[in-house]
Design an enzyme around this catalytic site. Sequence first.
Site, short mmCIF file in Angstrom:
data_model
loop_
_atom_site.label_atom_id
_atom_site.label_comp_id
_atom_site.label_asym_id
_atom_site.label_seq_id
_atom_site.Cartn_x
_atom_site.Cartn_y
_atom_site.Cartn_z
N ASP A 91 40.20 47.75 48.76
CA ASP A 91 40.66 47.48 47.39
C ASP A 91 39.76 48.24 46.41
OD1 ASP A 91 41.73 46.57 45.07
OD2 ASP A 91 40.99 44.52 45.26
N LYS A 99 41.53 50.00 35.01
CA LYS A 99 40.21 50.19 34.41
C LYS A 99 39.95 51.66 34.08
CE LYS A 99 40.14 46.17 36.51
NZ LYS A 99 39.92 44.80 36.14
N TRP A 147 36.50 38.24 44.83
CA TRP A 147 37.41 38.13 43.68
C TRP A 147 38.41 37.06 44.11
CZ3 TRP A 147 42.54 40.88 42.93
CH2 TRP A 147 43.01 40.75 41.63
N1 KET Z 1 41.06 44.20 42.71
C1 KET Z 1 39.86 43.85 42.21
C2 KET Z 1 38.68 43.90 43.09
C3 KET Z 1 39.77 43.49 40.86
O1 KET Z 1 38.57 43.17 40.41
C4 KET Z 1 40.91 43.44 40.05
C5 KET Z 1 40.83 42.99 38.65
C6 KET Z 1 42.12 43.83 40.63
C7 KET Z 1 42.18 44.19 41.96
C8 KET Z 1 43.39 43.83 39.84
O2 KET Z 1 43.69 45.06 39.30
P1 KET Z 1 45.02 45.21 38.38
O3 KET Z 1 45.29 46.65 38.41
O4 KET Z 1 44.66 44.70 37.04
O5 KET Z 1 46.11 44.41 39.02
N2 KET Z 1 39.86 42.29 38.23
C9 KET Z 1 39.58 41.83 36.87
C10 KET Z 1 40.75 41.27 36.14
C11 KET Z 1 41.47 40.19 36.88
O6 KET Z 1 40.84 39.20 37.31
O7 KET Z 1 42.69 40.35 37.03
C12 KET Z 1 38.44 40.82 36.92
O8 KET Z 1 37.94 40.49 38.00
O9 KET Z 1 38.00 40.38 35.84
#
Ligand code: KET
Length: 399
Positions: free
Chosen positions: A211, A246, A130
């Site tokens: 993570d 999510k 990511w």
């Molecule tokens: N870790 C991973 C592995 C992840 O895919 C995301 C979000 C996050 C943390 C961020 O979580 P948040 O609670 O929204 O801060 N991924 C999706 C959205 C993004 O890119 O922010 C994605 O990969 O599409």
Amino acid sequence: MFEHLEKYAGDPIFRLNGEFHQNTHPRKVNLTIGLYYDDAGCIPVLPSVRTAEQRRASKAEPRPYLPMEGLASYRDAVQRLVFGADHQALQTGRVATIQSVGGTGALKVGADLLHAAFPDSEIWISDPAWDNHHSIFRGAGVKTHTYSYYDPATKSLRFDQMLAELRVLPPKSFVLLHPCCHNPTGVDLSQEQWLELIPVLAERGLIPFMDMAYQGFGAGLDEDAFAIRAMADAGLVFLVANSFSKNLSFYGERCGGLSVVCGSAQEAQDMLGQLQAVVRRIYSSPPWHGGQITSDVLNDPALYALWVREVADMRARIAIMRRQAHEQLRAKLPDYDSSYFVKQRGMFTYTGLSMPQLLALRERHGVYIIDSGRIAIPGLNTGNINDFTDAMADVLRAG
Ligand code: KET
């Protein structure tokens, strides 16, 4: 004054998601961002969340600052969810947990904390990653590297290579790992592989950073936390970022958690102070509304039971879409091996499509997939899956 600054190229995920919304194709399909959509293509408001919100909305509640570490009831619930209520690491008080600003905020606080504690240490991140993992740690002053993870030829894990590379890292290096639903590949370690990896991390004196952004989207809420619990069983000192974006469909409320598993209760108590200090200098304290609602859902037994079913429903719908994509592609393009749709798990699948194929999908069919070829499966539904597999078959046939 600022002319010397480089132009921001934009984020590869957010940018394409934006471009999708500009496209006027009548049957366009958005497979860019990691958002769960229901079968009608909507971001669900979970009934558990709605109920908690309605209860609170009927009272006029003041909005004081939360403590730097967040709500106590929220932090307790995070610990139970991530480690399992009876875990000995919790019973012995070895875990320091804060309410964080989403999963990203947990990673940022953890990165700042680690960099202050071990200024010479560097981090190893899966290849592919990511992208934001690299950005977050670089932004915190930590040099980033990659370890082998995914083999495009077999669309599966390069476990032996991964293990061999981690085995020779300098002690006290940080290692970013995904306990479930790897982003972007959808390829996870098996339980046996985790049990082989954990002793290597321990022997080498490495500091894992887990993570977990998709707990419940792989095999189940408990099953997806297997690696974290096994790591805590093994007595490792490590960090866990978890996110409610999510699994609570709570993206914009920015709710997550950061837990640091320490060697003793005293160390955990001191660690909580360090976490407070990091939070205070970045954003002072976490958001009130999302924190209260998350806490309400996780702490009310009836709402919690409802939420567990809601997560199971989201997980089941993702699995159905994976199966249908595989079956339809098999029928439309018998020579193409689409079994990766069902072998990979969680929100994402890694197609290996080339850039010309991805551009053809966007331009000819209005199907949006990010440049790495990662598909966010929940963008598929019973109304568009046929269009999607037609479009895939079309560009794959063209080579
Ligand atoms: N870790 C991973 C592995 C992840 O895919 C995301 C979000 C996050 C943390 C961020 O979580 P948040 O609670 O929204 O801060 N991924 C999706 C959205 C993004 O890119 O922010 C994605 O990969 O599409």
